[in-house]
Write an enzyme that holds these catalytic residues in place. Structure first.
Site, PDB file in Angstrom:
ATOM      1  N   SER A  39       0.807  -1.219   0.000  1.00 30.80           N
ATOM      2  CA  SER A  39       0.000   0.000   0.000  1.00 30.80           C
ATOM      3  C   SER A  39       0.841   1.271   0.000  1.00 30.80           C
ATOM      4  O   SER A  39       0.336   2.346  -0.339  1.00 30.80           O
ATOM      5  CB  SER A  39      -0.923   0.005   1.224  1.00 30.80           C
ATOM      6  OG  SER A  39      -1.787  -1.113   1.195  1.00 30.80           O
ATOM      7  N   HIS A  65     -24.313 -24.476   3.991  1.00 30.35           N
ATOM      8  CA  HIS A  65     -24.036 -25.718   3.262  1.00 30.35           C
ATOM      9  C   HIS A  65     -23.515 -26.834   4.168  1.00 30.35           C
ATOM     10  O   HIS A  65     -23.464 -27.997   3.746  1.00 30.35           O
ATOM     11  CB  HIS A  65     -23.012 -25.464   2.142  1.00 30.35           C
ATOM     12  CG  HIS A  65     -23.594 -24.869   0.906  1.00 30.35           C
ATOM     13  ND1 HIS A  65     -23.995 -23.550   0.825  1.00 30.35           N
ATOM     14  CD2 HIS A  65     -23.858 -25.416  -0.315  1.00 30.35           C
ATOM     15  CE1 HIS A  65     -24.457 -23.310  -0.389  1.00 30.35           C
ATOM     16  NE2 HIS A  65     -24.397 -24.418  -1.098  1.00 30.35           N
ATOM     17  N   GLU A  68      -6.806  -3.357  -4.458  1.00 29.37           N
ATOM     18  CA  GLU A  68      -7.029  -1.906  -4.573  1.00 29.37           C
ATOM     19  C   GLU A  68      -6.995  -1.210  -3.209  1.00 29.37           C
ATOM     20  O   GLU A  68      -7.682  -0.221  -2.977  1.00 29.37           O
ATOM     21  CB  GLU A  68      -8.375  -1.604  -5.265  1.00 29.37           C
ATOM     22  CG  GLU A  68      -8.619  -2.354  -6.551  1.00 29.37           C
ATOM     23  CD  GLU A  68      -7.700  -1.917  -7.684  1.00 29.37           C
ATOM     24  OE1 GLU A  68      -6.781  -1.133  -7.422  1.00 29.37           O
ATOM     25  OE2 GLU A  68      -7.917  -2.356  -8.818  1.00 29.37           O
TER      26      GLU A  68
END
Length: 401
Positions: A136, A354, A379
């Protein structure tokens, strides 16, 4: 059409585009996605289908052969594609960011050269900021471009390049101290270079090597690679916008719309997880009745659906804000943060519904469970989004003492 995640105020053209994309996803992506993903196989036929639909040129202006659509239309298409298979939306997204950066910041010659071929999908884009020693912290970039006559010589190693092997045009962010005296802030001495290359792996042009694909937990099919520059020579007319020192701002503009895209991907994956969960809950029986009739499961479904709706609304708001020409880093950061976090939670709840079958590779939810974590870091991590949001809020709500 799902009752959830509807978008008010769309034009007839937008609705037609979305209907076409949804049909394509249902018929061409969902039936083969898990099989291709397990083989880590590039979805060539799917990509060719998207080219025929014109999606590679969705936001490229009509004058360059594109459809000239809005960011909102694009984001809603990405939401549908990610609902089918998130990796396919990643193939489109990196191409789109480069096309957007060219449209917004490129010279006229650069636009004329690349955008018409990008609209057709003949030129495929990728962009590269990250490096092995940084994530970052973009200001710590060490890759460098040095002026040498009418060329720049690029050296350095980049990381996490989506479409690294299949792309033919890569927007690469490097330091470029030429014209920027010592002591200049790092973000003011960065330049975006437009690097043309052949598709494939190995040495794809003199001075440029794309090693093999990085083996990932999820987000398979799409090729994620490193990029190594060793004496790579780039003509001066391939500096994006023709001026050095603007690369950081150009990339951040691209990432801003990319965050809307990641939010859309989170919405799409969450929608699919909800669809799988609500369907399975009505088929699986325990204690003499479908588990959907147990209050505990109904509560879980209610929470999942609410999160799908909330994330979709914030994503749409961020896209519309950008389309209006207003600054949207606050809205994009919020949308990306919320959608990725909610996506992870909705997928995990569907996985829990599930039961043991969710742990089997025969069930689609297993793939979604491995894909959702990528959205938490792509991002910009959640922590980065919070920093952006916090700073913008302090600007908006500055204390008047």
């Amino acid at each position: 059409m799902s009752r959830l995640a509807q978008t008010a105020g769309l034009t007839d053209v937008q609705q037609e585009i979305l209907s076409t994309v949804r049909d394509f996803v249902d018929k061409e992506i969902i039936p083969v996605a898990t099989q291709l993903e397990h083989r880590d196989e590039y979805p060539t036929d799917i990509v060719e289908g998207l080219k025929e639909l014109g999606l590679f040129g969705l936001m490229i202006p009509e004058e360059y052969g594109g459809l000239g659509e809005s960011l909102l239309t694009y984001a809603l298409c990405v939401e549908e594609i990610a609902r089918g298979w998130m990796s396919v939306s990643g193939i489109i997204n990196t191409h789109f960011i480069v096309a957007y950066m060219l449209k917004q910041h490129g010279t006229q010659e650069q636009k004329d050269t690349f955008l018409p071929r990008m609209a057709l999908g003949e030129v495929r884009g990728a962009f590269s900021m990250s490096e092995p020693a940084l994530g970052s912290d973009v200001s710590a970039i060490s890759s460098k471009g040095v002026k040498d006559g009418e060329e720049y010589v690029l050296n350095g190693q980049k990381m996490w390049l989506t479409n690294g092997g299949t792309s033919t045009l890569v927007a690469v962010l490097c330091r470029s101290d030429e014209g920027h005296p010592e002591g200049t802030a790092p973000h003011k001495s960065m330049t975006t270079f437009l690097v043309e290359k052949e598709p494939g792996f190995g040495e794809v042009r003199p001075g440029l090597t794309i090693p093999g694909k990085i083996d990932k937990m999820g987000y398979k099919g799409v090729d994620t690679t490193e990029l190594i520059m060793d004496g790579l020579r780039i003509p001066a007319n391939r500096v994006l916008g023709g001026t050095t020192g603007r690369g950081f701002y150009q990339m951040m503009d691209g990432v801003e719309v990319g965050r809307v895209n990641v939010a859309a991907r989170g919405c799409g994956v969450a929608q699919r997880a909800f669809e799988l969960g609500v369907s399975y809950a009505q088929q699986r029986e325990t204690f003499g009745k479908p588990i959907a009739q147990h209050q505990a499961i109904q509560f879980k479904l209610a929470e999942m659906a609410t999160k799908v709706e909330a994330a979709h609304a914030m994503m749409v708001n961020a896209a519309r804000k950008k389309d209006s020409g207003e600054r949207n880093d606050l809205e994009a950061g919020m949308a990306k943060y919320l959608a990725s976090e909610y996506c992870k939670e909705v997928v995990e709840d569907a996985f829990r519904i599930h039961g043991g079958y969710g742990f089997s590779k025969e069930y689609e939810i297993e793939r979604l469970y491995r894909e959702a974590p990528m959205l938490l870091i792509g991002e910009g991590t959640a922590e980065i989004q919070k920093m952006i949001i916090g700073r913008r809020l302090l600007e908006e709500y500055r204390f008047q003492g």
